[in-house]
Enzyme design. Structure first.
Site, PDB file in Angstrom:
ATOM      1  N   SER A  50       0.798  -1.211   0.000  1.00  0.00           N
ATOM      2  CA  SER A  50       0.000   0.000   0.000  1.00  0.00           C
ATOM      3  C   SER A  50       0.830   1.261   0.000  1.00  0.00           C
ATOM      4  O   SER A  50       0.293   2.347   0.060  1.00  0.00           O
ATOM      5  CB  SER A  50      -0.911   0.029   1.203  1.00  0.00           C
ATOM      6  OG  SER A  50      -0.124   0.148   2.335  1.00  0.00           O
ATOM      7  N   THR A 163      -1.057   2.549   3.795  1.00  0.00           N
ATOM      8  CA  THR A 163      -0.589   3.898   4.132  1.00  0.00           C
ATOM      9  C   THR A 163       0.200   4.046   5.421  1.00  0.00           C
ATOM     10  O   THR A 163      -0.210   3.543   6.460  1.00  0.00           O
ATOM     11  CB  THR A 163      -1.846   4.761   4.305  1.00  0.00           C
ATOM     12  OG1 THR A 163      -2.655   4.555   3.191  1.00  0.00           O
ATOM     13  CG2 THR A 163      -1.503   6.213   4.490  1.00  0.00           C
ATOM     14  N   THR A 181       1.302   6.947   0.522  1.00  0.00           N
ATOM     15  CA  THR A 181       0.480   5.765   0.239  1.00  0.00           C
ATOM     16  C   THR A 181       0.391   5.503  -1.260  1.00  0.00           C
ATOM     17  O   THR A 181       0.597   6.425  -2.062  1.00  0.00           O
ATOM     18  CB  THR A 181      -0.955   5.980   0.773  1.00  0.00           C
ATOM     19  OG1 THR A 181      -1.721   4.781   0.617  1.00  0.00           O
ATOM     20  CG2 THR A 181      -1.673   7.096   0.038  1.00  0.00           C
ATOM     21  N   ARG A 191      -8.120   8.713  -9.114  1.00  0.00           N
ATOM     22  CA  ARG A 191      -8.628   8.869  -7.749  1.00  0.00           C
ATOM     23  C   ARG A 191      -7.513   9.360  -6.817  1.00  0.00           C
ATOM     24  O   ARG A 191      -6.404   8.834  -6.820  1.00  0.00           O
ATOM     25  CB  ARG A 191      -9.153   7.530  -7.252  1.00  0.00           C
ATOM     26  CG  ARG A 191      -9.746   7.553  -5.830  1.00  0.00           C
ATOM     27  CD  ARG A 191      -8.748   7.145  -4.779  1.00  0.00           C
ATOM     28  NE  ARG A 191      -9.375   6.969  -3.467  1.00  0.00           N
ATOM     29  CZ  ARG A 191      -8.694   6.747  -2.342  1.00  0.00           C
ATOM     30  NH1 ARG A 191      -7.389   6.667  -2.368  1.00  0.00           N
ATOM     31  NH2 ARG A 191      -9.327   6.605  -1.202  1.00  0.00           N
ATOM     32  N   THR A 214      -5.877   6.933   8.421  1.00  0.00           N
ATOM     33  CA  THR A 214      -5.714   5.802   7.516  1.00  0.00           C
ATOM     34  C   THR A 214      -7.072   5.134   7.336  1.00  0.00           C
ATOM     35  O   THR A 214      -8.002   5.394   8.088  1.00  0.00           O
ATOM     36  CB  THR A 214      -4.651   4.828   8.056  1.00  0.00           C
ATOM     37  OG1 THR A 214      -4.434   3.801   7.092  1.00  0.00           O
ATOM     38  CG2 THR A 214      -5.072   4.203   9.376  1.00  0.00           C
ATOM     39  N   GLY A 215      -7.160   4.297   6.317  1.00  0.00           N
ATOM     40  CA  GLY A 215      -8.427   3.645   6.015  1.00  0.00           C
ATOM     41  C   GLY A 215      -9.013   4.199   4.722  1.00  0.00           C
ATOM     42  O   GLY A 215      -8.287   4.724   3.885  1.00  0.00           O
TER      43      GLY A 215
HETATM   44  C1  SD4 Z   1      -6.455   6.237   0.896  1.00  0.00           C
HETATM   45  N1  SD4 Z   1      -6.258   6.507   3.273  1.00  0.00           N
HETATM   46  O1  SD4 Z   1      -5.871   6.361  -0.174  1.00  0.00           O
HETATM   47  C2  SD4 Z   1      -5.648   5.899   2.117  1.00  0.00           C
HETATM   48  C3  SD4 Z   1      -5.542   4.426   2.211  1.00  0.00           C
HETATM   49  C4  SD4 Z   1      -5.153   3.952   3.558  1.00  0.00           C
HETATM   50  O2  SD4 Z   1      -4.683   2.353   5.029  1.00  0.00           O
HETATM   51  O3  SD4 Z   1      -4.950   4.649   4.495  1.00  0.00           O
HETATM   52  N2  SD4 Z   1      -5.068   2.716   3.812  1.00  0.00           N
HETATM   53  O4  SD4 Z   1      -7.679   6.336   1.006  1.00  0.00           O
END
Ligand code: SD4
Length: 303
Positions: A50, A163, A181, A191, A214-215
């Site tokens: 990631s 990330t 990330t 995106r 994150t997420g």
């Molecule tokens: C995103 N927040 O591109 C990032 C992905 C991420 O853990 O944090 N994954 O949406």
């Protein structure tokens, strides 16, 4: 425990990043040097799906990177949808130091990286390409929670990582942060997530502290999540209370739309107090104290 954290970062692979940041600072680097050195660690790790090299591609098979770096003097640099370059955070720093801008995207960001002498590297590893080809069979975009954790497997067996957001303070309370990330696996081309957006994926403020997220980035960007955490801390909330407030706000705002979605926030104030909170169980983070000892901790969750 109050008041002794120096570096925090998202996920368990953050531990190695923290150690690199700590070492860089000990060797005389600035806070920015240190957070950059920390973020560079997962960027160069091909087993991390990631961040940077080895990241999962978009649905067209292209690995595109998002990153932001900032300090508490108002210096900010970011890149989004950067391609063919391992160290997105270092390109973000070059945007900060060598351009009149705060954010470069896509082809312009990639060309800037070449102009600055960052090597051109194919970021799509055979393993990530195989995962993408496998994904194309169903082309079902349903991000899985906690895929970032090293060795974590979803019930379907997918293995993924994500990330890194990293915050560092000085004992005198100065702050810098970095977030880098490859974004959500199999995202639409073009995106951009929360990570490179100041105030969403990362925010630091003088005399207050910092926050990172994150997420699923859309849920963070929607509420300018990290800026909100820092604003709460500025108004007197502890880092923990501030992280809980934003997660509850997202849950209240989004209702059923965030079922099965993971979002996690991590914050540290100027005294070195740390907080973390997430929607679903499973978000872990790394904390390094003033003596350089690093621990991985589990964030409490709303659900
Ligand atoms: C995103 N927040 O591109 C990032 C992905 C991420 O853990 O944090 N994954 O949406």
């Amino acid at each position: 425990a109050s008041g002794d954290a120096l570096i925090v970062s998202t996920w368990d692979f953050g531990a190695a990043a923290n150690d690199a940041a700590y070492a860089r600072r000990r060797a005389g680097g600035s806070l920015l040097d240190a957070v950059e050195a920390g973020a560079n660690v997962p960027e160069a790790d091909p087993t991390n799906h990631s961040v940077g090299f080895g990241g999962y591609p978009d649905r067209d098979g292209r690995v595109t990177l998002d990153a932001v770096i900032m300090d508490d003097t108002g210096r900010v640099g970011a890149v989004a949808a950067l391609e063919d370059t391992v160290h997105a955070i270092s390109v973000a720093r070059a945007v900060m130091e060598k351009t009149p801008h705060t954010l470069l995207v896509g082809e312009g960001a990639t060309r800037f990286a070449r102009d600055q002498g960052f090597p051109q590297t194919n970021l799509l590893t055979p393993e990530a390409e195989a995962a993408w080809r496998d994904w194309l069979k169903t082309a079902d975009y349903s991000p899985q929670a906690n895929v970032e954790r090293t060795g974590y497997r979803t019930p379907g067996g997918a293995l993924d990582h994500d990330t890194i957001g990293l915050l560092m303070r000085d004992p005198d309370g100065r702050f810098a942060g970095a977030c880098t990330t490859s974004g959500m696996a199999f995202k639409m081309r073009g995106r951009v997530g929360d990570s490179p957006q100041v105030g969403s994926g990362l925010y630091v403020e003088k005399d207050v502290g910092g926050a990172t997220a994150t997420g699923v980035g859309e849920e963070v960007t929607r509420v300018a999540g990290s800026a909100r955490v820092v604003a709460s801390m500025r108004a007197g909330a502890s880092p923990q209370a501030a992280c809980e407030e934003v997660v509850r706000h997202i849950a209240g705002l989004r209702g059923d739309a965030i079922r099965g979605v993971q979002v996690g926030f991590l914050a540290m104030d100027r005294h070195g107090r740390v907080g973390a909170f997430c929607l679903l169980p499973g978000f872990v983070y790394a904390v390094t104290d003033t003596s350089g000892v690093t621990q991985v901790r589990t964030a409490p969750s709303l659900f």
